[in-house]
Design an enzyme around this catalytic site. Structure first.
Site, PDB file in Angstrom:
ATOM      1  N   GLU A 242      35.509 -19.613  48.585  1.00  0.00           N
ATOM      2  CA  GLU A 242      34.110 -19.369  48.311  1.00  0.00           C
ATOM      3  C   GLU A 242      33.997 -18.344  47.247  1.00  0.00           C
ATOM      4  OE1 GLU A 242      32.563 -18.827  52.390  1.00  0.00           O
ATOM      5  OE2 GLU A 242      33.498 -20.567  53.000  1.00  0.00           O
ATOM      6  N   GLU A 364      36.255 -26.858  55.020  1.00  0.00           N
ATOM      7  CA  GLU A 364      35.531 -25.952  55.991  1.00  0.00           C
ATOM      8  C   GLU A 364      34.212 -26.487  56.299  1.00  0.00           C
ATOM      9  OE1 GLU A 364      34.604 -21.274  57.167  1.00  0.00           O
ATOM     10  OE2 GLU A 364      36.108 -21.663  55.786  1.00  0.00           O
TER      11      GLU A 364
END
Length: 444
Positions: A242, A364
């Site tokens: 991320e 995820e």
């Protein structure tokens, strides 16, 4: 002249190893007593023989079977010399009163060879025949209790296990081995910060990208790579995920474009290549699936949503094996959100495909019960896997936890678990079992 040979037949028994054998003195005393008793019998037998000879009768001893020699634990005193002549053989079994019961030594334990744990090649891992069904739980792969509970709920065992590690931790080859022993691809989310650092702490100067590039962690990285080689099993490493967001200390920019944690443009790519090169020097890259996984772009600051920004953070095909994305159905919901997997992920998938043709993993993923849209969203996710346009997606890893965070300035608890409600679980199990999704069901 009649001679008498005394043969004691022992039954070699070991009562669980609990009773010690008689001492040498005790055995010697028992033997002397026995010899005295038997000498009396010998004298009596000689007297009978002499009497029979005087009467002209022939004395015939009672025939006996040939005795079987038995092991003697300790040497007995020399028996009295008996003249060679006819022999009377007397047997005693080991159950006779006063007879010692030697304890046999324990049988040697045959060492059991350690179980050999194997894994597929990296090439076959990246091109699987069926998609990965992965999961993060509170304990796996250090303990598989909750992981197995979730498998029972889903109706199938998982084929991938996700977990997190920090740069204050050593490599855990034992959990990688434990994962492959169960047929699971381990995917480590490896964060360049302490494992206990709170998620809202974006400033950690000692873990800034420039500090990593300056070599502050080189000794740690070299040892980590050596430990991977020593273990000899593959794993996926999702390094500093991320990175296109604004909430981790390895991101380059804040929402307004200013420096975050002392990082500058180009530092993330340089850091990634630096770590990769250290692993290459130690021979570890033969075991590592380098997984580059940004956040979905549609909930980022406007300046971070363009493909050019994501492209600036990509290390290059020679440094990456697998690409992915993190994404959730979560509050606050934007007006255009139609509560589908497509809304959540499609814009990001388009950007990934514009940057590279590497295989993709939904690295995820989860969905909140807030708003009542979870079951429908889960159904749309599995519908997306059945779409040929998404054939390059090789699997997903579901975040199977309930987590309390601050969102929009408010404390929010999101229950991402597949069994958060009965209809959500039914949607998940039904979608996973759909052959169109190309997931291999593994009975629990």
């Amino acid at each position: 002249m009649v001679s008498l040979v005394i043969v004691s037949v022992f039954v070699w028994v070991s009562p669980g190893g609990a009773t010690p054998p008689p001492s040498v003195d005790a055995q010697l005393a028992a033997s002397q007593t026995e010899n005295a008793e038997l000498q009396e019998k010998l004298d009596d037998a000689q007297a009978k023989l002499d009497a029979a000879g005087r009467k002209g009768d022939k004395f015939t001893p009672t025939p006996s079977p040939t005795p079987t020699p038995a092991p003697t634990p300790t040497a007995a005193p020399d028996a009295p010399t008996i003249p060679e002549s006819e022999t009377i053989v007397v047997y005693r079994d080991a159950e006779s009163e006063g007879q010692p019961h030697p304890t046999s030594p324990p049988k040697p334990t045959v060492p059991v060879a350690p179980e050999t744990v194997t894994a597929p090649s990296i090439a076959s891992i990246l091109a699987p025949e069926s998609r990965y069904f992965g999961m993060y739980t509170s304990q796996a792969p250090f303990d598989f209790a909750t992981f197995d509970d979730a498998a029972m709920d889903a109706g199938s065992r998982q084929s991938l296990v996700g977990y997190f590690g920090g740069w204050d931790q050593t490599y855990r080859g034992d959990v990688v081995t434990a994962s492959w022993k169960r047929g699971l691809l381990p995917m480590l989310t490896w964060e360049s910060r302490p494992i206990s650092a709170p998620n809202d702490q974006t400033v950690l100067p000692e873990y800034s990208l420039p500090r990593i590039l300056a070599g502050d962690f080189d000794a740690y990285l070299h040892q980590y790579a050596k430990d991977i080689v020593a273990t000899g099993l593959p794993l996926a490493i999702r390094l500093d995920h991320e990175m296109n967001g604004t909430w981790y200390p390895w991101s380059e920019q804040k929402s307004d474009g200013s420096s975050l944690n002392g990082n500058g443009p180009g530092d993330f790519v340089a850091m990634w290549r630096h770590v990769h090169d250290i692993f290459a020097a130690e021979g570890a890259n033969q075991f590592v699936i380098w997984t580059w996984a940004p956040n979905i772009v549609n909930n980022l600051p406007t300046r971070h949503q363009d493909v050019s920004y994501l492209q600036s953070l990509y290390p290059g095909d020679e440094y990456v094996d697998l690409v992915g994305a993190s994404g959730y159905l979560r509050t606050p919901f934007k007006p255009e959100n139609d509560f589908t997997f497509g809304y959540t992920f499609d814009a990001t998938l388009d950007q990934l495909r514009a940057i590279t043709d590497k295989p993709i993993i939904i690295a995820e993923v989860g969905a909140t019960e807030t708003g009542g849209h979870k079951a429908a969203w889960v159904t749309s996710m599995f519908d997306a896997f059945a779409d040929p346009a998404n054939d390059d997606i090789i699997g997903f890893a579901w975040f199977n936890l309930a987590v309390t965070t601050i969102s929009g300035g408010e404390r929010v608890t999101n229950d991402w678990r597949i069994d958060s409600r009965a209809d959500s679980l039914a949607a998940f199990a039904t979608g996973l079992a759909d052959p169109a999704g190309r997931f291999r069901l593994i009975p629990y």
